[in-house]
Motif scaffolding. Structure first.
Motif, PDB file in Angstrom:
ATOM      1  N   VAL A  23       0.848  -1.198   0.000  1.00 10.75           N
ATOM      2  CA  VAL A  23       0.000   0.000   0.000  1.00 10.75           C
ATOM      3  C   VAL A  23       0.883   1.248   0.000  1.00 10.75           C
ATOM      4  O   VAL A  23       0.590   2.231  -0.678  1.00 10.75           O
ATOM      5  CB  VAL A  23      -0.964  -0.002   1.203  1.00 10.75           C
ATOM      6  CG1 VAL A  23      -1.668   1.340   1.348  1.00 10.75           C
ATOM      7  CG2 VAL A  23      -1.975  -1.121   1.065  1.00 10.75           C
ATOM      8  N   PHE A  24       1.987   1.192   0.750  1.00 12.50           N
ATOM      9  CA  PHE A  24       2.912   2.331   0.796  1.00 12.50           C
ATOM     10  C   PHE A  24       3.980   2.237  -0.289  1.00 12.50           C
ATOM     11  O   PHE A  24       4.235   3.208  -0.990  1.00 12.50           O
ATOM     12  CB  PHE A  24       3.561   2.422   2.182  1.00 12.50           C
ATOM     13  CG  PHE A  24       2.582   2.754   3.260  1.00 12.50           C
ATOM     14  CD1 PHE A  24       1.968   3.997   3.311  1.00 12.50           C
ATOM     15  CD2 PHE A  24       2.248   1.832   4.229  1.00 12.50           C
ATOM     16  CE1 PHE A  24       1.045   4.313   4.301  1.00 12.50           C
ATOM     17  CE2 PHE A  24       1.337   2.126   5.229  1.00 12.50           C
ATOM     18  CZ  PHE A  24       0.731   3.373   5.263  1.00 12.50           C
ATOM     19  N   SER A  25       4.620   1.070  -0.434  1.00  7.89           N
ATOM     20  CA  SER A  25       5.755   0.950  -1.349  1.00  7.89           C
ATOM     21  C   SER A  25       5.354   1.203  -2.803  1.00  7.89           C
ATOM     22  O   SER A  25       6.161   1.660  -3.595  1.00  7.89           O
ATOM     23  CB  SER A  25       6.433  -0.419  -1.215  1.00  7.89           C
ATOM     24  OG  SER A  25       5.555  -1.451  -1.612  1.00  7.89           O
ATOM     25  N   GLN A  26       4.101   0.916  -3.136  1.00  9.82           N
ATOM     26  CA  GLN A  26       3.619   1.171  -4.493  1.00  9.82           C
ATOM     27  C   GLN A  26       2.860   2.488  -4.585  1.00  9.82           C
ATOM     28  O   GLN A  26       2.201   2.767  -5.580  1.00  9.82           O
ATOM     29  CB  GLN A  26       2.745   0.006  -4.965  1.00  9.82           C
ATOM     30  CG  GLN A  26       3.518  -1.295  -5.070  1.00  9.82           C
ATOM     31  CD  GLN A  26       2.616  -2.481  -5.380  1.00  9.82           C
ATOM     32  OE1 GLN A  26       1.510  -2.329  -5.885  1.00  9.82           O
ATOM     33  NE2 GLN A  26       3.100  -3.673  -5.074  1.00  9.82           N
ATOM     34  N   ALA A  27       2.950   3.297  -3.539  1.00 13.41           N
ATOM     35  CA  ALA A  27       2.348   4.643  -3.492  1.00 13.41           C
ATOM     36  C   ALA A  27       0.851   4.622  -3.794  1.00 13.41           C
ATOM     37  O   ALA A  27       0.325   5.522  -4.433  1.00 13.41           O
ATOM     38  CB  ALA A  27       3.097   5.597  -4.424  1.00 13.41           C
ATOM     39  N   MET A  28       0.157   3.580  -3.314  1.00 12.95           N
ATOM     40  CA  MET A  28      -1.289   3.479  -3.561  1.00 12.95           C
ATOM     41  C   MET A  28      -2.067   4.599  -2.883  1.00 12.95           C
ATOM     42  O   MET A  28      -3.107   5.018  -3.390  1.00 12.95           O
ATOM     43  CB  MET A  28      -1.811   2.123  -3.081  1.00 12.95           C
ATOM     44  CG  MET A  28      -1.334   0.958  -3.897  1.00 12.95           C
ATOM     45  SD  MET A  28      -2.022  -0.579  -3.218  1.00 12.95           S
ATOM     46  CE  MET A  28      -1.056  -1.788  -4.101  1.00 12.95           C
ATOM     47  N   VAL A  29      -1.599   5.078  -1.723  1.00 15.45           N
ATOM     48  CA  VAL A  29      -2.302   6.160  -1.021  1.00 15.45           C
ATOM     49  C   VAL A  29      -1.712   7.526  -1.346  1.00 15.45           C
ATOM     50  O   VAL A  29      -2.286   8.546  -1.005  1.00 15.45           O
ATOM     51  CB  VAL A  29      -2.336   5.946   0.509  1.00 15.45           C
ATOM     52  CG1 VAL A  29      -3.232   4.778   0.864  1.00 15.45           C
ATOM     53  CG2 VAL A  29      -0.957   5.747   1.080  1.00 15.45           C
ATOM     54  N   GLY A  30      -0.549   7.523  -2.010  1.00 16.03           N
ATOM     55  CA  GLY A  30       0.080   8.776  -2.399  1.00 16.03           C
ATOM     56  C   GLY A  30       1.588   8.671  -2.337  1.00 16.03           C
ATOM     57  O   GLY A  30       2.127   7.726  -1.759  1.00 16.03           O
ATOM     58  N   PRO A  31       2.268   9.640  -2.934  1.00 11.04           N
ATOM     59  CA  PRO A  31       3.727   9.650  -2.935  1.00 11.04           C
ATOM     60  C   PRO A  31       4.283  10.178  -1.618  1.00 11.04           C
ATOM     61  O   PRO A  31       3.577  10.837  -0.859  1.00 11.04           O
ATOM     62  CB  PRO A  31       4.059  10.593  -4.090  1.00 11.04           C
ATOM     63  CG  PRO A  31       2.901  11.559  -4.104  1.00 11.04           C
ATOM     64  CD  PRO A  31       1.695  10.749  -3.691  1.00 11.04           C
TER      65      PRO A  31
END
Length: 151
Positions: A23-31
């Motif tokens: 969720v974080f490493s692929q920037a799903m919630v944002g950069p």
């Protein structure tokens, strides 16, 4: 209007792609940028001035006056700790200054429970190209600039 986002914790700044959660490493919630905290018991501080839009023991969102929302997540899967080891110093809806103490926590304690203590610092709901002046990997103290949101 651009917003400079400071590090909420002291430690080693690193790429968001290093966070062991897609969720974080692929920037799903944002950069954003991640910080691997240093040492034991520590303060997590507001990365920007604004209003606490969301507040949990393990995570918080500060919405800047211009509307940019910054998520700070203290560790990965730390919601499973149900607040244990985290001490809140503010309430949801409070207006905070950049660098103001939000949560006291123990990154080493989080790791001893089997969780990563890495802290994603994410600009919510913005395109990746809205981040400028991204910090290079390296040591930071709380308040050091991590990136600027060019909103």
């Amino acid at each position: 209007m651009s917003v400079e986002v400071g590090s909420p914790v002291a430690g080693l700044a690193t790429a968001l792609s290093e966070v062991p959660d897609p969720v974080f490493s692929q920037a799903m919630v944002g950069p954003g940028v991640a910080v691997q905290p240093a040492g034991g018991r520590a303060e997590a501080v507001a990365p920007v001035a604004g209003t606490l839009a969301t507040l949990h023991p393990h995570a918080f969102v500060v919405a800047s006056p211009g509307g940019t929302a910054i998520l700070v997540h203290l560790g990965i899967d730390t919601v499973k700790l149900k607040g244990e080891g985290f001490e809140l110093h503010v309430a949801k809806g409070d207006v905070v200054e950049a660098g103001q103490r939000i949560v006291t926590w123990d990154p080493a304690g989080v790791e001893s429970r089997g969780y990563s203590s890495i802290c994603p610092v994410v600009a919510l709901d913005i395109p990746p190209d809205a981040l400028i002046d991204l910090r290079e990997d390296g040591q930071v103290v709380a308040g050091d600039p991590l990136f600027t949101v060019d909103a």
